[in-house]
Design a protein around this motif. Sequence first.
Motif, mmCIF file in Angstrom:
data_model
loop_
_atom_site.group_PDB
_atom_site.id
_atom_site.type_symbol
_atom_site.label_atom_id
_atom_site.label_comp_id
_atom_site.label_asym_id
_atom_site.label_seq_id
_atom_site.Cartn_x
_atom_site.Cartn_y
_atom_site.Cartn_z
ATOM 1 N N GLU A 149 0.836 -1.253 -0.092
ATOM 2 C CA GLU A 149 -0.036 0.129 0.050
ATOM 3 C C GLU A 149 0.752 1.282 0.063
ATOM 4 O O GLU A 149 0.472 2.109 -0.611
ATOM 5 N N ALA A 150 1.863 1.193 0.625
ATOM 6 C CA ALA A 150 2.674 2.525 0.807
ATOM 7 C C ALA A 150 3.465 2.776 -0.629
ATOM 8 O O ALA A 150 3.509 3.873 -1.201
ATOM 9 N N ALA A 151 3.599 1.511 -1.462
ATOM 10 C CA ALA A 151 4.350 1.820 -2.920
ATOM 11 C C ALA A 151 3.261 2.480 -3.651
ATOM 12 O O ALA A 151 3.471 2.960 -4.748
ATOM 13 N N TYR A 152 1.967 2.477 -3.581
ATOM 14 C CA TYR A 152 0.954 3.104 -3.984
ATOM 15 C C TYR A 152 0.273 4.214 -3.514
ATOM 16 O O TYR A 152 -0.742 4.881 -4.009
ATOM 17 N N ASP A 153 0.882 4.695 -2.251
ATOM 18 C CA ASP A 153 0.417 5.863 -1.675
ATOM 19 C C ASP A 153 1.427 6.480 -1.097
ATOM 20 O O ASP A 153 1.621 6.270 0.068
ATOM 21 N N ASP A 154 2.432 7.068 -1.725
ATOM 22 C CA ASP A 154 3.627 7.751 -1.334
ATOM 23 C C ASP A 154 3.493 8.787 -0.207
ATOM 24 O O ASP A 154 2.555 9.699 -0.522
ATOM 25 N N LEU A 198 -5.691 0.578 -2.047
ATOM 26 C CA LEU A 198 -5.929 -0.299 -1.229
ATOM 27 C C LEU A 198 -5.468 -1.988 -1.663
ATOM 28 O O LEU A 198 -5.681 -2.009 -2.778
ATOM 29 N N PHE A 199 -4.960 -2.678 -0.814
ATOM 30 C CA PHE A 199 -4.534 -4.129 -1.196
ATOM 31 C C PHE A 199 -5.897 -5.200 -1.011
ATOM 32 O O PHE A 199 -6.217 -5.114 0.163
ATOM 33 N N ASN A 200 -6.479 -5.509 -2.100
ATOM 34 C CA ASN A 200 -7.565 -6.501 -2.136
ATOM 35 C C ASN A 200 -6.913 -7.765 -2.082
ATOM 36 O O ASN A 200 -6.350 -8.615 -3.123
ATOM 37 N N ILE A 230 -3.526 -4.681 -5.656
ATOM 38 C CA ILE A 230 -3.600 -3.413 -5.578
ATOM 39 C C ILE A 230 -4.669 -2.669 -6.251
ATOM 40 O O ILE A 230 -4.732 -2.688 -7.429
ATOM 41 N N GLU A 231 -5.688 -1.999 -5.827
ATOM 42 C CA GLU A 231 -6.548 -1.250 -6.515
ATOM 43 C C GLU A 231 -6.257 0.311 -6.256
ATOM 44 O O GLU A 231 -6.156 0.536 -5.105
ATOM 45 N N MET A 232 -6.499 0.885 -7.309
ATOM 46 C CA MET A 232 -6.455 2.628 -6.972
ATOM 47 C C MET A 232 -7.776 2.875 -7.515
ATOM 48 O O MET A 232 -8.650 2.588 -8.297
ATOM 49 N N HIS A 233 -8.398 3.932 -6.527
ATOM 50 C CA HIS A 233 -9.540 4.780 -6.555
ATOM 51 C C HIS A 233 -9.509 6.139 -6.771
ATOM 52 O O HIS A 233 -8.454 6.554 -6.100
ATOM 53 N N GLU A 291 -7.512 1.598 -11.381
ATOM 54 C CA GLU A 291 -6.382 0.791 -11.557
ATOM 55 C C GLU A 291 -6.431 -0.493 -10.849
ATOM 56 O O GLU A 291 -6.694 -0.441 -9.626
ATOM 57 N N ASN A 292 -6.077 -1.691 -11.386
ATOM 58 C CA ASN A 292 -6.034 -2.755 -10.552
ATOM 59 C C ASN A 292 -4.516 -3.227 -10.957
ATOM 60 O O ASN A 292 -3.818 -3.092 -12.039
ATOM 61 N N SER A 293 -3.573 -3.728 -10.019
ATOM 62 C CA SER A 293 -2.238 -3.915 -10.155
ATOM 63 C C SER A 293 -2.269 -5.459 -9.372
ATOM 64 O O SER A 293 -2.069 -5.538 -8.438
ATOM 65 N N TYR A 294 -2.141 -6.418 -10.310
ATOM 66 C CA TYR A 294 -2.441 -7.742 -9.974
ATOM 67 C C TYR A 294 -0.859 -8.226 -9.497
ATOM 68 O O TYR A 294 0.114 -7.892 -9.905
ATOM 69 N N LYS A 295 -0.859 -8.930 -8.257
ATOM 70 C CA LYS A 295 0.431 -9.554 -7.741
ATOM 71 C C LYS A 295 0.577 -11.110 -7.775
ATOM 72 O O LYS A 295 -0.636 -11.605 -7.408
#
Length: 339
Positions: free
Chosen positions: A223-228, A262-264, A270-273, A300-304
């Motif tokens: 989550e930190a990687a997508y909310d710096d 948010l990590f789902n 990871i979802e971005m809204h 965005e969805n960023s699948y891991k």
Amino acid sequence: MNLALKLPALALPATSPQFINRYNETSGKQTLNMVSELTEGLNAAAASVSPKYFYDALGSKLFEAITELDEYYPTRTEAGIFDAAHTSMANALADAGITRSCLIDLGAGNCAKASRLIPHLQPQQYVPVDISVGFLRDAAEQVQSTFPALDIVGVGMDFSTGMVLPAEVQQSDRVFFYPGSSLGNFSPDQALAFLQRMVDPAQGAARGLLLGIDLVKDQATLEAAYDDALGVTAAFNKNLLRHINRLLGSDFDARQWRHLALFNESESRIEMHLQAQKNLSVHWPGGERSFRGGERIHTENSYKYTLASMSALLRRAGFTQINYWTDPKDWFAVFWAAV
Ligand code: AVJ
């Protein structure tokens, strides 16, 4: 002192790469497609916009800035893997019998990753492909000046909708380069279809694929990687609204929206809204949409993936020989998959 003596004896002519533009934001057909795709997403009960619309000129620059953030580990972790493993990567291509490769760089952006790999893989042809046409054209010129003798064919296109490449792209020994975990923007089903088009002899005609994939890890790191802390990712997310305003003629006000990441865990993504800060409405020629305060647009969805889940996906797509390299923490993986 005679300054002329300091010049090289023979100045090479300025070389320019070939460039084929199949994607024109301002062409009538493309505009109609974008308008219908965008309005359909905005009008849906659960509003969404494809993450490909992040990448206008400013969006591409903001993404470059993201890759330098402390929290955004994927880019530097992947670079470390390439630095440590480029020789065994070159060997993997040779073992697959690929000698005069055509390196097809999907979502090439600033071409920085491929530029570091080219001296090791020594491709016959380099084909950077991106939807951000102007940005790519400049980057391709840059690569050409670094490697004046390399055959470069830049292609401006939206490869998410099809993998048929222009006739100028070499047919044989095609190696796709898809770093950065961009495959993670597709759902696993879409990713499978995408990889199948890449392998299909009538489409991508891939002999091999070098694929960078972000791996599942703890929620806080993700989550930190997508909310710096600097808010660069928030700006990147909100810039989507400016891009939509230009494409649609809409009146989104970026100040009325909040960035969420948010990590789902159950979906492994990871979802971005973008979340409306109050009740508001947005207008464009021929339409409008009201949002209640708290309502979101999914951007965005960023699948891991895990090493096992990505190996299985590559096999299902038709790749038979699969290797991977990871960093010491197993945060990121680079896969080599041969058909
Ligand atoms: C370019 C899709 C790989 O998912 O990490 C970075 C895009 N979004 N920060 C990613 C992105 C927010 C990035 N990809």
